[in-house]
Design a protein around this motif. Structure first.
Motif, PDB file in Angstrom:
ATOM      1  N   LEU A 272       0.832  -1.209   0.000  1.00 43.51           N
ATOM      2  CA  LEU A 272       0.000   0.000   0.000  1.00 43.51           C
ATOM      3  C   LEU A 272       0.864   1.256   0.000  1.00 43.51           C
ATOM      4  O   LEU A 272       0.572   2.230  -0.711  1.00 43.51           O
ATOM      5  CB  LEU A 272      -0.922   0.002   1.218  1.00 43.51           C
ATOM      6  N   ALA A 273       1.947   1.242   0.787  1.00 45.35           N
ATOM      7  CA  ALA A 273       2.852   2.391   0.816  1.00 45.35           C
ATOM      8  C   ALA A 273       3.478   2.623  -0.558  1.00 45.35           C
ATOM      9  O   ALA A 273       3.618   3.768  -1.007  1.00 45.35           O
ATOM     10  CB  ALA A 273       3.941   2.176   1.870  1.00 45.35           C
ATOM     11  N   ARG A 274       3.867   1.559  -1.227  1.00 44.10           N
ATOM     12  CA  ARG A 274       4.438   1.685  -2.582  1.00 44.10           C
ATOM     13  C   ARG A 274       3.411   2.326  -3.524  1.00 44.10           C
ATOM     14  O   ARG A 274       3.735   3.226  -4.298  1.00 44.10           O
ATOM     15  CB  ARG A 274       4.860   0.319  -3.100  1.00 44.10           C
ATOM     16  N   MET A 275       2.180   1.823  -3.462  1.00 43.91           N
ATOM     17  CA  MET A 275       1.120   2.394  -4.294  1.00 43.91           C
ATOM     18  C   MET A 275       0.940   3.880  -3.990  1.00 43.91           C
ATOM     19  O   MET A 275       0.818   4.711  -4.893  1.00 43.91           O
ATOM     20  CB  MET A 275      -0.207   1.667  -4.030  1.00 43.91           C
ATOM     21  N   ASN A 276       0.915   4.204  -2.691  1.00 45.19           N
ATOM     22  CA  ASN A 276       0.644   5.578  -2.277  1.00 45.19           C
ATOM     23  C   ASN A 276       1.717   6.537  -2.786  1.00 45.19           C
ATOM     24  O   ASN A 276       1.418   7.644  -3.250  1.00 45.19           O
ATOM     25  CB  ASN A 276       0.557   5.634  -0.750  1.00 45.19           C
ATOM     26  N   LEU A 277       2.979   6.129  -2.707  1.00 41.58           N
ATOM     27  CA  LEU A 277       4.056   6.994  -3.187  1.00 41.58           C
ATOM     28  C   LEU A 277       4.009   7.148  -4.701  1.00 41.58           C
ATOM     29  O   LEU A 277       4.222   8.246  -5.230  1.00 41.58           O
ATOM     30  CB  LEU A 277       5.415   6.450  -2.742  1.00 41.58           C
ATOM     31  N   MET A 278       3.725   6.054  -5.405  1.00 47.91           N
ATOM     32  CA  MET A 278       3.603   6.153  -6.862  1.00 47.91           C
ATOM     33  C   MET A 278       2.436   7.056  -7.241  1.00 47.91           C
ATOM     34  O   MET A 278       2.526   7.851  -8.180  1.00 47.91           O
ATOM     35  CB  MET A 278       3.389   4.765  -7.463  1.00 47.91           C
ATOM     36  N   LEU A 279       1.337   6.919  -6.515  1.00 49.06           N
ATOM     37  CA  LEU A 279       0.159   7.723  -6.804  1.00 49.06           C
ATOM     38  C   LEU A 279       0.455   9.218  -6.626  1.00 49.06           C
ATOM     39  O   LEU A 279      -0.149  10.062  -7.280  1.00 49.06           O
ATOM     40  CB  LEU A 279      -0.985   7.287  -5.888  1.00 49.06           C
ATOM     41  N   HIS A 280       1.414   9.536  -5.736  1.00 46.65           N
ATOM     42  CA  HIS A 280       1.802  10.932  -5.513  1.00 46.65           C
ATOM     43  C   HIS A 280       2.985  11.347  -6.387  1.00 46.65           C
ATOM     44  O   HIS A 280       3.662  12.333  -6.095  1.00 46.65           O
ATOM     45  CB  HIS A 280       2.141  11.143  -4.045  1.00 46.65           C
ATOM     46  N   ASP A 281       3.215  10.576  -7.454  1.00 47.56           N
ATOM     47  CA  ASP A 281       4.227  10.930  -8.449  1.00 47.56           C
ATOM     48  C   ASP A 281       5.651  10.946  -7.902  1.00 47.56           C
ATOM     49  O   ASP A 281       6.506  11.682  -8.404  1.00 47.56           O
ATOM     50  CB  ASP A 281       3.902  12.288  -9.097  1.00 47.56           C
ATOM     51  N   VAL A 282       5.905  10.170  -6.858  1.00 48.06           N
ATOM     52  CA  VAL A 282       7.287  10.018  -6.392  1.00 48.06           C
ATOM     53  C   VAL A 282       8.010   9.135  -7.395  1.00 48.06           C
ATOM     54  O   VAL A 282       7.538   8.046  -7.740  1.00 48.06           O
ATOM     55  CB  VAL A 282       7.337   9.376  -4.992  1.00 48.06           C
ATOM     56  N   SER A 283       9.150   9.578  -7.885  1.00 50.96           N
ATOM     57  CA  SER A 283       9.875   8.824  -8.906  1.00 50.96           C
ATOM     58  C   SER A 283      10.433   7.537  -8.314  1.00 50.96           C
ATOM     59  O   SER A 283      10.672   7.438  -7.106  1.00 50.96           O
ATOM     60  CB  SER A 283      11.015   9.669  -9.480  1.00 50.96           C
ATOM     61  N   TYR A 284      10.660   6.552  -9.178  1.00 49.14           N
ATOM     62  CA  TYR A 284      11.197   5.275  -8.725  1.00 49.14           C
ATOM     63  C   TYR A 284      12.570   5.452  -8.088  1.00 49.14           C
ATOM     64  O   TYR A 284      12.916   4.755  -7.137  1.00 49.14           O
ATOM     65  CB  TYR A 284      11.278   4.289  -9.902  1.00 49.14           C
ATOM     66  N   GLU A 285      13.350   6.395  -8.607  1.00 40.68           N
ATOM     67  CA  GLU A 285      14.691   6.634  -8.069  1.00 40.68           C
ATOM     68  C   GLU A 285      14.656   7.219  -6.660  1.00 40.68           C
ATOM     69  O   GLU A 285      15.603   7.055  -5.892  1.00 40.68           O
ATOM     70  CB  GLU A 285      15.470   7.584  -8.990  1.00 40.68           C
ATOM     71  N   ASP A 286      13.558   7.904  -6.309  1.00 42.66           N
ATOM     72  CA  ASP A 286      13.461   8.564  -5.001  1.00 42.66           C
ATOM     73  C   ASP A 286      12.673   7.747  -3.989  1.00 42.66           C
ATOM     74  O   ASP A 286      12.450   8.193  -2.867  1.00 42.66           O
ATOM     75  CB  ASP A 286      12.813   9.944  -5.154  1.00 42.66           C
ATOM     76  N   MET A 287      12.212   6.575  -4.379  1.00 45.15           N
ATOM     77  CA  MET A 287      11.407   5.726  -3.506  1.00 45.15           C
ATOM     78  C   MET A 287      12.242   4.555  -3.026  1.00 45.15           C
ATOM     79  O   MET A 287      12.674   3.716  -3.807  1.00 45.15           O
ATOM     80  CB  MET A 287      10.184   5.224  -4.282  1.00 45.15           C
ATOM     81  N   HIS A 288      12.483   4.499  -1.703  1.00 39.36           N
ATOM     82  CA  HIS A 288      13.322   3.447  -1.136  1.00 39.36           C
ATOM     83  C   HIS A 288      12.561   2.810   0.033  1.00 39.36           C
ATOM     84  O   HIS A 288      12.692   3.258   1.179  1.00 39.36           O
ATOM     85  CB  HIS A 288      14.654   4.016  -0.659  1.00 39.36           C
ATOM     86  N   LEU A 289      11.781   1.805  -0.280  1.00 38.39           N
ATOM     87  CA  LEU A 289      10.977   1.131   0.739  1.00 38.39           C
ATOM     88  C   LEU A 289      11.435  -0.306   0.898  1.00 38.39           C
ATOM     89  O   LEU A 289      11.822  -0.962  -0.069  1.00 38.39           O
ATOM     90  CB  LEU A 289       9.492   1.158   0.350  1.00 38.39           C
ATOM     91  N   ASN A 290      11.373  -0.792   2.136  1.00 44.04           N
ATOM     92  CA  ASN A 290      11.825  -2.148   2.421  1.00 44.04           C
ATOM     93  C   ASN A 290      10.772  -2.886   3.241  1.00 44.04           C
ATOM     94  O   ASN A 290      10.153  -2.305   4.146  1.00 44.04           O
ATOM     95  CB  ASN A 290      13.146  -2.120   3.204  1.00 44.04           C
ATOM     96  N   ASN A 291      10.542  -4.144   2.907  1.00 47.85           N
ATOM     97  CA  ASN A 291       9.591  -4.992   3.636  1.00 47.85           C
ATOM     98  C   ASN A 291      10.378  -5.804   4.659  1.00 47.85           C
ATOM     99  O   ASN A 291      11.045  -6.778   4.311  1.00 47.85           O
ATOM    100  CB  ASN A 291       8.870  -5.900   2.634  1.00 47.85           C
ATOM    101  N   GLY A 292      10.351  -5.374   5.919  1.00 42.73           N
ATOM    102  CA  GLY A 292      11.148  -6.067   6.919  1.00 42.73           C
ATOM    103  C   GLY A 292      10.817  -5.616   8.327  1.00 42.73           C
ATOM    104  O   GLY A 292      10.014  -4.706   8.544  1.00 42.73           O
TER     105      GLY A 292
END
Length: 531
Positions: A272-292
């Motif tokens: 959901l967090a990944r979706m939310n950041l993409m939905l807000h036009d955060v670029s892939y290069e600026d998105m650093h999320l980890n499942n842990g």
């Protein structure tokens, strides 16, 4: 009024969509279907809007998009198709074919031509695509919770097909452009408010109410606005739906320069967090999320691992492994004690503080117990105070979170403070009652933030406590020790009370006399009639 209408439209559509799935599965599950499908619709419409800009077309966009990408229609000019595909892929980092668009699937549903395999293939293709700077990991597993083969949707393929069709039709009524890019956050908040109690899984712990996010965001970005270096990196070690990260990004001078970092244990919420950041036009290069697991294994450990702002709303008083080996962990070793096994609050705090850049600011939501509990927590709290790390304590009203009714607080920490004191703000009584929950209004939020900026004593609301005062209180930070909100009862004038009682006694006596006179007359009249 317009904002209320938008919210009403969204809520109505979500309710209709949930109505299709309610009874088939619990709320924690159908929430995943709704949010996943909303996001896929968003991605589809993003493709169409990008194509509209490229082709200079503002009507019949789906029709022209299908024609541009149909090799049979454009055999004489294949370059046009290639250019279109290249533009969309470079702009968005993904491509959805015309037949796989959400709007195309809706048309199939209306024409009774839709099959679950159509949607399943579309989601699979998107998850496994690799385009330009985006790697396969960016979309990998993103729709894992949209299980189209689940028997909970229906025992037969026809029943499952109908359930998803009805759900997609209901979600098609949502105006994605009316929510300023935050439709997923609005939808998530509404679903939690309405259905968290049904799920029994404390869904609200993954979402920080926007009012609380606003307070933290304005405070952690405040000092940077006063001439310090601009915030370029934000970290949330318990990222949840990503709403807190995004809110901080919206309060900086140039959001496009921000890199977002976060970790989340729950895989569904991580997606959901990944979706939310993409939905807000955060670029892939600026998105650093980890499942842990944030406390079990430190992350991030690679550069950058220090951040200009750290924000967090961790699960309150959670269990964690506080075995002695943790005493050598760089995150905890300087404090001489570990947070209790059944109360990981200070473990989360120290993890976040460890990753704070030297001139940065940290804001964390915590239960009040961290302010006064003793033993190991008392040692950690004292160390933070002696080192002058705690900047402010802000007491919030009770019952403002969906997952708990307990009162909470925001603690602000810095590695290099400009003052040698702690600001206490008691905002627990400033709220507006809203149905089953309390809500902070814009005026309440403004009062809190302005009080933080001014850092002055305010009778019954704020107090700047010196370190000597805090030491005298044995490093106990319980807010009532510093902010006296007691309202004295008005003094009673006993002489006046006595005089009032005398008047009342006299009135009673007069009334009694009058009543007895009337009674005597009635008795006399009755006797005469008998004679």
């Amino acid at each position: 009024m317009e904002s209320k209408n938008r919210a009403s439209s969204l809520e109505s559509s979500l309710w209709s969509a949930a109505d299709v799935l309610r009874g088939k599965m619990d709320a924690s599950e159908y929430k995943n279907y709704l949010l996943g499908l909303i996001f896929y619709r968003f991605l589809s419409e993003k493709v169409l809007s990008t194509f509209s800009v490229w082709a200079g077309i503002d009507h019949d966009i789906e029709k022209y998009y299908a024609e541009y990408l149909d090799p049979n229609f454009l055999l004489e000019d294949m370059a046009m198709r290639d250019d279109t595909v290249e533009y969309i892929e470079e702009s968005l980092g993904y491509l959805i074919e015309p037949d796989a668009l959400y709007s195309s699937l809706i048309e199939k549903i209306k024409n009774h031509q839709f099959a679950l395999d159509d949607l399943a293939q579309a989601l699979h293709d998107l998850e496994n695509s690799t385009i330009g700077q985006r790697s396969a990991q960016d979309f990998a597993g993103l729709f894992a919770d949209v299980d189209l083969s689940s028997n909970k949707l229906g025992n037969s393929l026809q029943q499952r097909n109908q359930a998803i069709s009805d759900t997609m039709l209901a979600l098609n009524n949502i105006d994605l452009t009316a929510h300023n890019g935050d439709v997923l956050g609005d939808a998530y908040e509404y679903l939690i408010a309405q259905f968290a109690s049904d799920s029994g899984k404390k869904a609200g712990e993954f979402y920080t109410p926007r009012q609380v996010s606003d307070i933290i965001a304005q405070i952690v970005t405040y000092q940077r606005d006063q001439g310090d270096a601009q915030i370029k990196s934000i970290y949330d070690p318990a990222v949840g739906s990503g709403s807190l990260l995004l809110n901080v990004g919206q309060h900086v001078e140039n959001p496009s320069l921000i890199s977002y970092h976060g970790q989340e244990l729950n895989t569904t919420t991580f997606n959901l967090a990944r979706m939310n950041l993409m939905l807000h036009d955060v670029s892939y290069e600026d998105m650093h999320l980890n499942n842990g697991d944030t406390l079990a294994k430190d992350w991030p450990t690679d550069e950058p691992y220090l951040f200009d702002a750290v924000v967090m709303n961790p699960p309150y008083s959670a269990q964690w492994d506080n075995s002695d080996k943790r005493l050598s962990d760089p995150r905890f070793r300087d404090y001489g004690a570990l947070a209790p096994k059944s109360k990981a609050d200070f473990a989360f705090l120290l993890h976040g503080f460890y990753h704070l850049e030297e001139q940065g600011t940290m804001g964390i939501v915590l239960p009040h117990g961290v302010l006064f509990r003793g033993a190991a927590e008392g040692k950690i709290r004292q160390k933070l105070l002696v080192d002058n790390r705690i900047d402010a304590i802000i007491g919030l009203p009770a019952n403002i979170f969906h997952s708990t009714g307990i009162p909470t607080l925001i603690m602000i920490l810095k590695k290099h403070k400009r003052t040698n004191d702690v600001l206490f703000i008691d905002a627990s009584n400033d709220f507006e009652k809203d149905k089953n929950q309390n809500r902070l209004t814009e005026k309440n939020i403004e009062k809190i933030v302005n009080s933080y900026k001014k850092r002055q004593n305010v009778d019954k609301y704020a107090h700047v406590a010196s370190m000597d005062e805090i030491k005298a209180n044995d490093y106990n930070l319980n807010i009532p020790r510093y902010v006296d909100t007691f309202e004295a009862e008005p003094e009673i004038d006993l002489a006046q009370v006595k005089e009032n009682l005398a008047d009342i006694d006299q009135q009673i006596a007069e009334a009694t006399t009058a009543f007895q006179a009337l009674e005597a007359q009635l008795v006399s009249t009755g006797s005469q009639q008998e004679d």
